[in-house]
Design a protein around this motif. Structure first.
Motif, mmCIF file in Angstrom:
data_model
loop_
_atom_site.group_PDB
_atom_site.id
_atom_site.type_symbol
_atom_site.label_atom_id
_atom_site.label_comp_id
_atom_site.label_asym_id
_atom_site.label_seq_id
_atom_site.Cartn_x
_atom_site.Cartn_y
_atom_site.Cartn_z
ATOM 1 N N GLU A 119 53.624 -6.692 -78.760
ATOM 2 C CA GLU A 119 53.182 -6.116 -80.034
ATOM 3 C C GLU A 119 52.101 -5.054 -79.823
ATOM 4 O O GLU A 119 52.086 -4.020 -80.496
ATOM 5 N N MET A 120 51.202 -5.309 -78.870
ATOM 6 C CA MET A 120 50.152 -4.328 -78.575
ATOM 7 C C MET A 120 50.745 -3.010 -78.098
ATOM 8 O O MET A 120 50.331 -1.927 -78.530
ATOM 9 N N VAL A 121 51.717 -3.110 -77.192
ATOM 10 C CA VAL A 121 52.325 -1.899 -76.640
ATOM 11 C C VAL A 121 53.054 -1.124 -77.737
ATOM 12 O O VAL A 121 52.963 0.114 -77.812
ATOM 13 N N LEU B 34 35.484 -8.239 -88.737
ATOM 14 C CA LEU B 34 36.702 -8.583 -89.462
ATOM 15 C C LEU B 34 37.944 -8.610 -88.577
ATOM 16 O O LEU B 34 38.819 -9.452 -88.770
ATOM 17 N N GLY B 35 38.051 -7.684 -87.643
ATOM 18 C CA GLY B 35 39.215 -7.644 -86.765
ATOM 19 C C GLY B 35 39.848 -6.257 -86.720
ATOM 20 O O GLY B 35 39.572 -5.386 -87.558
ATOM 21 N N GLY B 36 40.728 -6.066 -85.732
ATOM 22 C CA GLY B 36 41.333 -4.773 -85.500
ATOM 23 C C GLY B 36 42.213 -4.278 -86.625
ATOM 24 O O GLY B 36 42.246 -3.083 -86.920
ATOM 25 N N ALA B 37 42.951 -5.180 -87.274
ATOM 26 C CA ALA B 37 43.848 -4.764 -88.355
ATOM 27 C C ALA B 37 43.063 -4.148 -89.503
ATOM 28 O O ALA B 37 43.498 -3.149 -90.105
ATOM 29 N N TYR C 130 41.182 1.181 -78.335
ATOM 30 C CA TYR C 130 40.441 0.823 -77.121
ATOM 31 C C TYR C 130 39.877 -0.596 -77.190
ATOM 32 O O TYR C 130 39.975 -1.357 -76.227
ATOM 33 N N LEU C 131 39.296 -0.941 -78.321
ATOM 34 C CA LEU C 131 38.613 -2.236 -78.427
ATOM 35 C C LEU C 131 39.544 -3.393 -78.780
ATOM 36 O O LEU C 131 39.281 -4.530 -78.399
ATOM 37 N N ALA C 132 40.632 -3.098 -79.509
ATOM 38 C CA ALA C 132 41.494 -4.184 -79.979
ATOM 39 C C ALA C 132 42.911 -4.136 -79.430
ATOM 40 O O ALA C 132 43.673 -5.070 -79.625
ATOM 41 N N LEU C 133 43.264 -3.032 -78.752
ATOM 42 C CA LEU C 133 44.608 -2.921 -78.181
ATOM 43 C C LEU C 133 44.565 -2.760 -76.665
ATOM 44 O O LEU C 133 45.401 -2.091 -76.072
ATOM 45 N N LEU D 249 51.162 -10.418 -88.569
ATOM 46 C CA LEU D 249 51.354 -11.111 -87.292
ATOM 47 C C LEU D 249 50.136 -11.937 -86.888
ATOM 48 O O LEU D 249 50.256 -12.944 -86.206
ATOM 49 N N GLY D 250 48.962 -11.469 -87.278
ATOM 50 C CA GLY D 250 47.734 -12.136 -86.838
ATOM 51 C C GLY D 250 47.390 -11.727 -85.420
ATOM 52 O O GLY D 250 47.163 -10.563 -85.145
ATOM 53 N N ARG D 251 47.398 -12.674 -84.519
ATOM 54 C CA ARG D 251 47.082 -12.375 -83.117
ATOM 55 C C ARG D 251 48.248 -11.654 -82.462
ATOM 56 O O ARG D 251 49.394 -12.083 -82.554
ATOM 57 N N LEU D 252 47.950 -10.552 -81.766
ATOM 58 C CA LEU D 252 48.995 -9.750 -81.139
ATOM 59 C C LEU D 252 49.234 -10.179 -79.700
ATOM 60 O O LEU D 252 48.295 -10.428 -78.952
#
Length: 236
Positions: A125-127, A202-205, A32-35, A118-121
Motif C-alpha cells: 500500500e505504501m508503494v 493525528l497520522g499521515g492520512a 518522507y515521514l509516513a511513507l 485502510l488504517g495501517r499501511l
C-alpha cells in the motif's frame, strides 16, 4: 498598460503557485515521514536515496524511491502532453492545465480517503500511494509550467535559491523577484512543518488531507488568476 497588467497577472499566478508549493511541502512531509523515507515531489532527494541504498546504507527503501522517480517522470510526461494543446494562447494557463490540476486535487483526496479506510499501511500500500502521489505531483508541475514563472515550479526550490542569490544585491544584482523567491522557500518549509505536526498528533492520512486542502485552495487561486488574465487579454 499592458506591462502593468502582465505584472499584476504574474502576481495572481504567483500567489496560487506559492500555495501549491506549500502543498508540495506537505505532501513531501507525508511521503518522507509516513511513507518510509521517500519524496514524491523532490526528485533530487530520491536520486540520492537510490544511490545510498545501492551502496548498502541501512533503512533506505530503494524500491519506493525508484517507483517515485519513474511515476513522477510519467506524470510530468502525461501532464505535458495533456496541456500542450491550447498552450500559447492569449491566456497563460490553458484550460487543460486546470483540468489536470483538478485531477491532482481529487486524486490527493482519494488517496487520503483510501488511507483512512485502510488504517495501517503495509509495504504494498505504501508503494502504491507513493507512486500515485509522485504521478500527480509530476503532472501538476508540468501543468503549471505554462504560467511561465520559472521560480515557482511548486516541487523544488533549489534553483529558486540560486536565482535569489545570483540576483541579490550582495551578488551585484538588482534584487529582482526576491519576495516571490523567498516566499517559495518559506511556504515549502511551512507546508512540511504543518504536515509533520499533523502526522505527529493525528497520522499521515490526515496530513495528506491537509495537503489536499492546500492544493484545492491553490487551484481556486489559479482559476481566479486565469479568469482575470482572460479579462485583460479580452480588453487588450
Amino acid at each position: 498598460m499592458a506591462a502593468s497588467t502582465q505584472t499584476w497577472a504574474e502576481r495572481e499566478y504567483g500567489l496560487a503557485l506559492l500555495v501549491l508549493t506549500a502543498a508540495t511541502g506537505a505532501v513531501d512531509g507525508v511521503s518522507y515521514l509516513a511513507l518510509d523515507r521517500v519524496f514524491t515531489g523532490n526528485m533530487t532527494g530520491n536520486v540520492l536515496f537510490v544511490g545510498f541504498g545501492l551502496a548498502g546504507v541501512d533503512d533506505i527503501p530503494v524500491l519506493n524511491n525508484l517507483v517515485a522517480l519513474l511515476t513522477f517522470v510519467l506524470g510530468a510526461a502525461l501532464g505535458s502532453r495533456l496541456t500542450r494543446r491550447g498552450a500559447g494562447g492569449p491566456v497563460r494557463l490553458p484550460r487543460s492545465s486546470m483540468v489536470v490540476q483538478l485531477v491532482v486535487v481529487l486524486g490527493t483526496f482519494a488517496l487520503a480517503g483510501v488511507w483512512l479506510g485502510l488504517g495501517r499501511l503495509g509495504t504494498t500500500e505504501m508503494v502504491v500511494i507513493t507512486g500515485v502521489l509522485a504521478l500527480l505531483l509530476g503532472a501538476q508541475a508540468a501543468g503549471v509550467r505554462h504560467t511561465q514563472i520559472r521560480d515557482l515550479s511548486t516541487v523544488v526550490v533549489t534553483m529558486t535559491m540560486v536565482n535569489l542569490a545570483a540576483d541579490s544585491r550582495l551578488a551585484g544584482g538588482a534584487g529582482a523577484a526576491w519576495f516571490r523567491r523567498v516566499g517559495a522557500i518559506v511556504t515549502m518549509g511551512l507546508g512540511a512543518l504543518a504536515a509533520a505536526l499533523v502526522i505527529r498528533h493525528l497520522g499521515g492520512a490526515y496530513a495528506l488531507l491537509l495537503a489536499g486542502l492546500l492544493m484545492a485552495v491553490g487551484t481556486l487561486l489559479l482559476l481566479r488568476a486565469r479568469r482575470s488574465d482572460a479579462r485583460y487579454a479580452g480588453a487588450a
